[in-house]
Enzyme design. Structure first.
Site, PDB file in Angstrom:
ATOM      1  N   PHE A 267       8.770   2.393 -12.258  1.00 22.91           N
ATOM      2  CA  PHE A 267       9.289   1.867 -13.522  1.00 22.91           C
ATOM      3  C   PHE A 267       9.924   0.493 -13.378  1.00 22.91           C
ATOM      4  O   PHE A 267      10.049  -0.243 -14.351  1.00 22.91           O
ATOM      5  CB  PHE A 267      10.323   2.835 -14.126  1.00 22.91           C
ATOM      6  CG  PHE A 267      11.656   2.868 -13.406  1.00 22.91           C
ATOM      7  CD1 PHE A 267      12.622   1.900 -13.644  1.00 22.91           C
ATOM      8  CD2 PHE A 267      11.951   3.871 -12.492  1.00 22.91           C
ATOM      9  CE1 PHE A 267      13.848   1.923 -12.988  1.00 22.91           C
ATOM     10  CE2 PHE A 267      13.162   3.908 -11.834  1.00 22.91           C
ATOM     11  CZ  PHE A 267      14.111   2.925 -12.082  1.00 22.91           C
TER      12      PHE A 267
ATOM     13  N   LYS B 116      -2.075   4.751 -12.817  1.00 24.61           N
ATOM     14  CA  LYS B 116      -1.100   5.611 -13.486  1.00 24.61           C
ATOM     15  C   LYS B 116       0.258   4.917 -13.384  1.00 24.61           C
ATOM     16  O   LYS B 116       0.946   5.002 -12.374  1.00 24.61           O
ATOM     17  CB  LYS B 116      -1.013   7.003 -12.876  1.00 24.61           C
ATOM     18  CG  LYS B 116      -0.295   7.993 -13.819  1.00 24.61           C
ATOM     19  CD  LYS B 116       0.595   8.979 -13.100  1.00 24.61           C
ATOM     20  CE  LYS B 116       1.944   8.471 -12.746  1.00 24.61           C
ATOM     21  NZ  LYS B 116       2.881   8.245 -13.900  1.00 24.61           N
TER      22      LYS B 116
ATOM     23  N   GLU C   5       5.697   6.531 -16.535  1.00 26.36           N
ATOM     24  CA  GLU C   5       5.731   7.001 -17.919  1.00 26.36           C
ATOM     25  C   GLU C   5       6.954   6.472 -18.667  1.00 26.36           C
ATOM     26  O   GLU C   5       7.038   6.594 -19.893  1.00 26.36           O
ATOM     27  CB  GLU C   5       5.707   8.530 -17.961  1.00 26.36           C
ATOM     28  CG  GLU C   5       6.933   9.232 -17.423  1.00 26.36           C
ATOM     29  CD  GLU C   5       6.940   9.368 -15.902  1.00 26.36           C
ATOM     30  OE1 GLU C   5       7.801  10.117 -15.384  1.00 26.36           O
ATOM     31  OE2 GLU C   5       6.107   8.728 -15.229  1.00 26.36           O
TER      32      GLU C   5
ATOM     33  N   SER D 137      10.014   6.231  -4.774  1.00 24.51           N
ATOM     34  CA  SER D 137      11.055   6.736  -3.885  1.00 24.51           C
ATOM     35  C   SER D 137      10.441   7.325  -2.618  1.00 24.51           C
ATOM     36  O   SER D 137       9.273   7.738  -2.604  1.00 24.51           O
ATOM     37  CB  SER D 137      11.884   7.806  -4.593  1.00 24.51           C
ATOM     38  OG  SER D 137      11.103   8.973  -4.820  1.00 24.51           O
TER      39      SER D 137
ATOM     40  N   CYS E 140      13.514  -2.438  -5.260  1.00 24.44           N
ATOM     41  CA  CYS E 140      13.451  -1.894  -3.903  1.00 24.44           C
ATOM     42  C   CYS E 140      13.844  -2.942  -2.875  1.00 24.44           C
ATOM     43  O   CYS E 140      14.091  -2.612  -1.719  1.00 24.44           O
ATOM     44  CB  CYS E 140      12.052  -1.352  -3.601  1.00 24.44           C
ATOM     45  SG  CYS E 140      10.775  -2.612  -3.529  1.00 24.44           S
TER      46      CYS E 140
ATOM     47  N   GLU F 224      19.928   5.652  -1.618  1.00 27.78           N
ATOM     48  CA  GLU F 224      19.428   4.530  -2.396  1.00 27.78           C
ATOM     49  C   GLU F 224      19.903   4.717  -3.833  1.00 27.78           C
ATOM     50  O   GLU F 224      19.342   5.497  -4.597  1.00 27.78           O
ATOM     51  CB  GLU F 224      17.900   4.456  -2.349  1.00 27.78           C
ATOM     52  CG  GLU F 224      17.352   3.239  -3.072  1.00 27.78           C
ATOM     53  CD  GLU F 224      15.831   3.191  -3.119  1.00 27.78           C
ATOM     54  OE1 GLU F 224      15.286   2.088  -3.235  1.00 27.78           O
ATOM     55  OE2 GLU F 224      15.204   4.267  -3.047  1.00 27.78           O
TER      56      GLU F 224
END
Length: 510
Positions: A164, A188, A191, A241, A296, A395
């Protein structure tokens, strides 16, 4: 092409848009009966309802890609290059529209969203040189009358599962080299903010990309598992992740796929006593709180060495009240909201957890949030963070910056090298010898010297070490081209038929 952009650039008060799939060059409404919400994080209101794909809908996208592959892979490199130049121009010309979609669905400020599109565009530009990137090698007369040459060929249908936090850039890092190499792609996206991928699909169609070469399917674990298990998908790229990256890698490779899965990070920025403290403080605030810390490659831990600590904490503390938190569409805003209410609450909980574990809360972002129902959390700073604390180990993925104090350079390097993550790391110093020793000593995939977020340029490759990467190859750049192709070596002889004879011995080269 304007339908997706209009959803965000026009006033559509109270309207919840349906966000559908893109299969075989057109929008396809979901038929699974399952869906999920997308929000405007600055307002805290739902703006979209995202169709979630079933395994059958994933298969429909894969079959469209499979049908398109045979003709796409045979297209000449010159024509493929021409098409990529058109793609580059369209993305460049519509960069602001893409950025507005990102700001409306993710929440990052518009300037940061534009920067995201620019970094994705760099990879598209790199792929415009695909004829050079796919050149093989040739050895004439490897043996008498025998030539040997190598070629790289596409894999077929490949897929990308993206996060995301960079809804446009990370997909570009995947689909651009994959398609340029002659593969067909099934994406993909997250969402939580999927609309940028649909807008990209419209741009690619306008550029002339054949139907089926690029497909977008939305969903959750059902869609992910269908991708990982599908027999016609040859390779999968993932960014997310570490627990999910490990799952994607293990599941995909067990199904016989080539997989690269980029996981989480806990990026350290080491500040030595000789560093320019003002420069380091500016870098820490920029890299710690940019995009609300949802990167990240964000700096989440400062390691202050020796007497640098007090001055550094003071310099950062001076800068925090000047960081303007607000709606990303406001040109004065420097940091937007977090992507969902649940994520905001989870990030905020680390402030209390840090205090309970013994850290010093220098700034609590809950005290400096804008008014309204948005998913807000201001800049937060924790001092005296210890390696055994959750705020050090986890994290957090939000605007919570921790400071750990050590006495020596060796202790600082040990902290980095013992951390289970190895994505990025930075050092701030005026000593070139120490900096060179640091890049030699440190165990991380990307290193910055007086650069807080060392994301490589497009003609190098991006990726970490240890639990930040599952797989052998990094994303984009030369390793991206290698990932989306496989090598073939051809040994060729065109002799005089009169010289042919049976020889059961081992082939000779001398």
């Amino acid at each position: 092409m304007t339908e997706v952009a209009d959803q965000f650039t026009e006033e559509r008060a109270g309207e919840v848009a349906r966000i559908s799939h893109w299969i075989d060059g057109q929008r396809v409404e979901g038929a699974s009966g399952r869906s999920g919400p997308a929000y405007n994080p600055a307002l805290g209101v739902q703006t979209g309802e995202v169709d979630f794909a079933s395994a059958g809908e994933i298969d429909a996208a894969v079959q469209a890609a499979k049908r398109a592959f045979e003709s796409w892979r045979t297209m000449s490199l010159s024509r493929r290059t021409e098409l990529f130049f058109r793609i580059r121009e369209l993305v460049h010309d519509h960069a602001e529209e893409i950025a507005k979609i990102l700001t409306a669905e993710h929440g990052k400020v518009l300037s940061d969203a534009k920067g995201e599109v620019a970094r994705g565009l760099e990879v598209i530009e790199y792929c415009c040189g695909i004829p050079e990137l796919l050149k093989g090698e040739f050895s004439e007369q490897a043996s008498t009358g025998i030539d040997v040459y190598s070629i790289r060929q596409p894999l077929g249908v490949v897929a990308g599962i993206t996060p995301f936090n960079f809804p446009a850039m990370v997909p570009m890092w995947m689909w651009a080299p994959a398609i340029a190499c002659g593969n067909c792609f099934v994406l993909k996206p997250s969402e939580k903010d999927p609309s940028a991928s649909l807008y990209t699909a419209e741009l690619l169609k306008e550029a002339g990309l054949p139907d089926g070469v690029f497909n977008v399917v939305h969903g959750d674990k059902v869609a992910v598992d269908a991708i990982l298990e599908h027999p016609d998908i040859s390779a999968v790229s993932f960014v997310g992740s570490t627990p999910i990256a490990r799952y994607v890698y293990e599941t995909g490779t067990a199904a016989g796929k080539r997989v690269k899965a980029l996981g989480g990070a806990k990026n350290h920025m080491i500040v030595l006593p000789d560093a320019d403290i003002d420069m380091a403080a500016d870098a820490a605030v920029s890299a710690g709180y940019g995009s609300a810390g949802e990167r990240c490659m964000a700096v989440s831990l400062l390691v202050a060495v020796g007497h640098a600590a007090d001055d550094l904490v003071g310099a950062i503390q001076e800068r925090l009240p000047k960081v303007k938190v607000g709606d990303g569409m406001d040109p004065e805003s420097e940091m937007g909201p977090l992507v969902t209410r649940e994520h905001r609450d989870k990030v905020a909980s680390y402030i209390d957890r840090g205090r309970e574990e013994g850290a010093t809360v220098v700034a609590d972002g809950r005290e400096t949030t804008p008014d309204g129902d948005g998913f807000w959390l201001g800049v937060s700073l924790l001092d005296n963070v210890k390696p055994e604390m959750d705020v050090y180990k986890d994290e957090i993925f939000g605007p919570v910056l921790g400071i750990t104090r050590v006495d020596t350079y060796d202790e600082a390097v040990q902290l980095v090298n013992e951390n289970p993550y190895g994505n990025g790391v930075a050092i701030f110093t005026r000593d070139g010898g120490v900096a060179r020793q640091f890049q030699f000593d440190v165990k991380a995939g990307m290193v910055g010297v007086n650069v807080p977020i060392p994301v490589p340029v497009a003609y190098y490759s991006f990726g970490g070490w240890k639990s930040s990467l599952f797989g052998d190859l990094h994303i984009y750049g030369p390793e991206g081209i290698q990932f989306y192709t496989r090598g073939k070596v051809v040994t060729s002889r065109w002799p005089d038929p009169a010289t042919s004879k049976v020889d059961l011995g081992f082939p000779q080269t001398r």
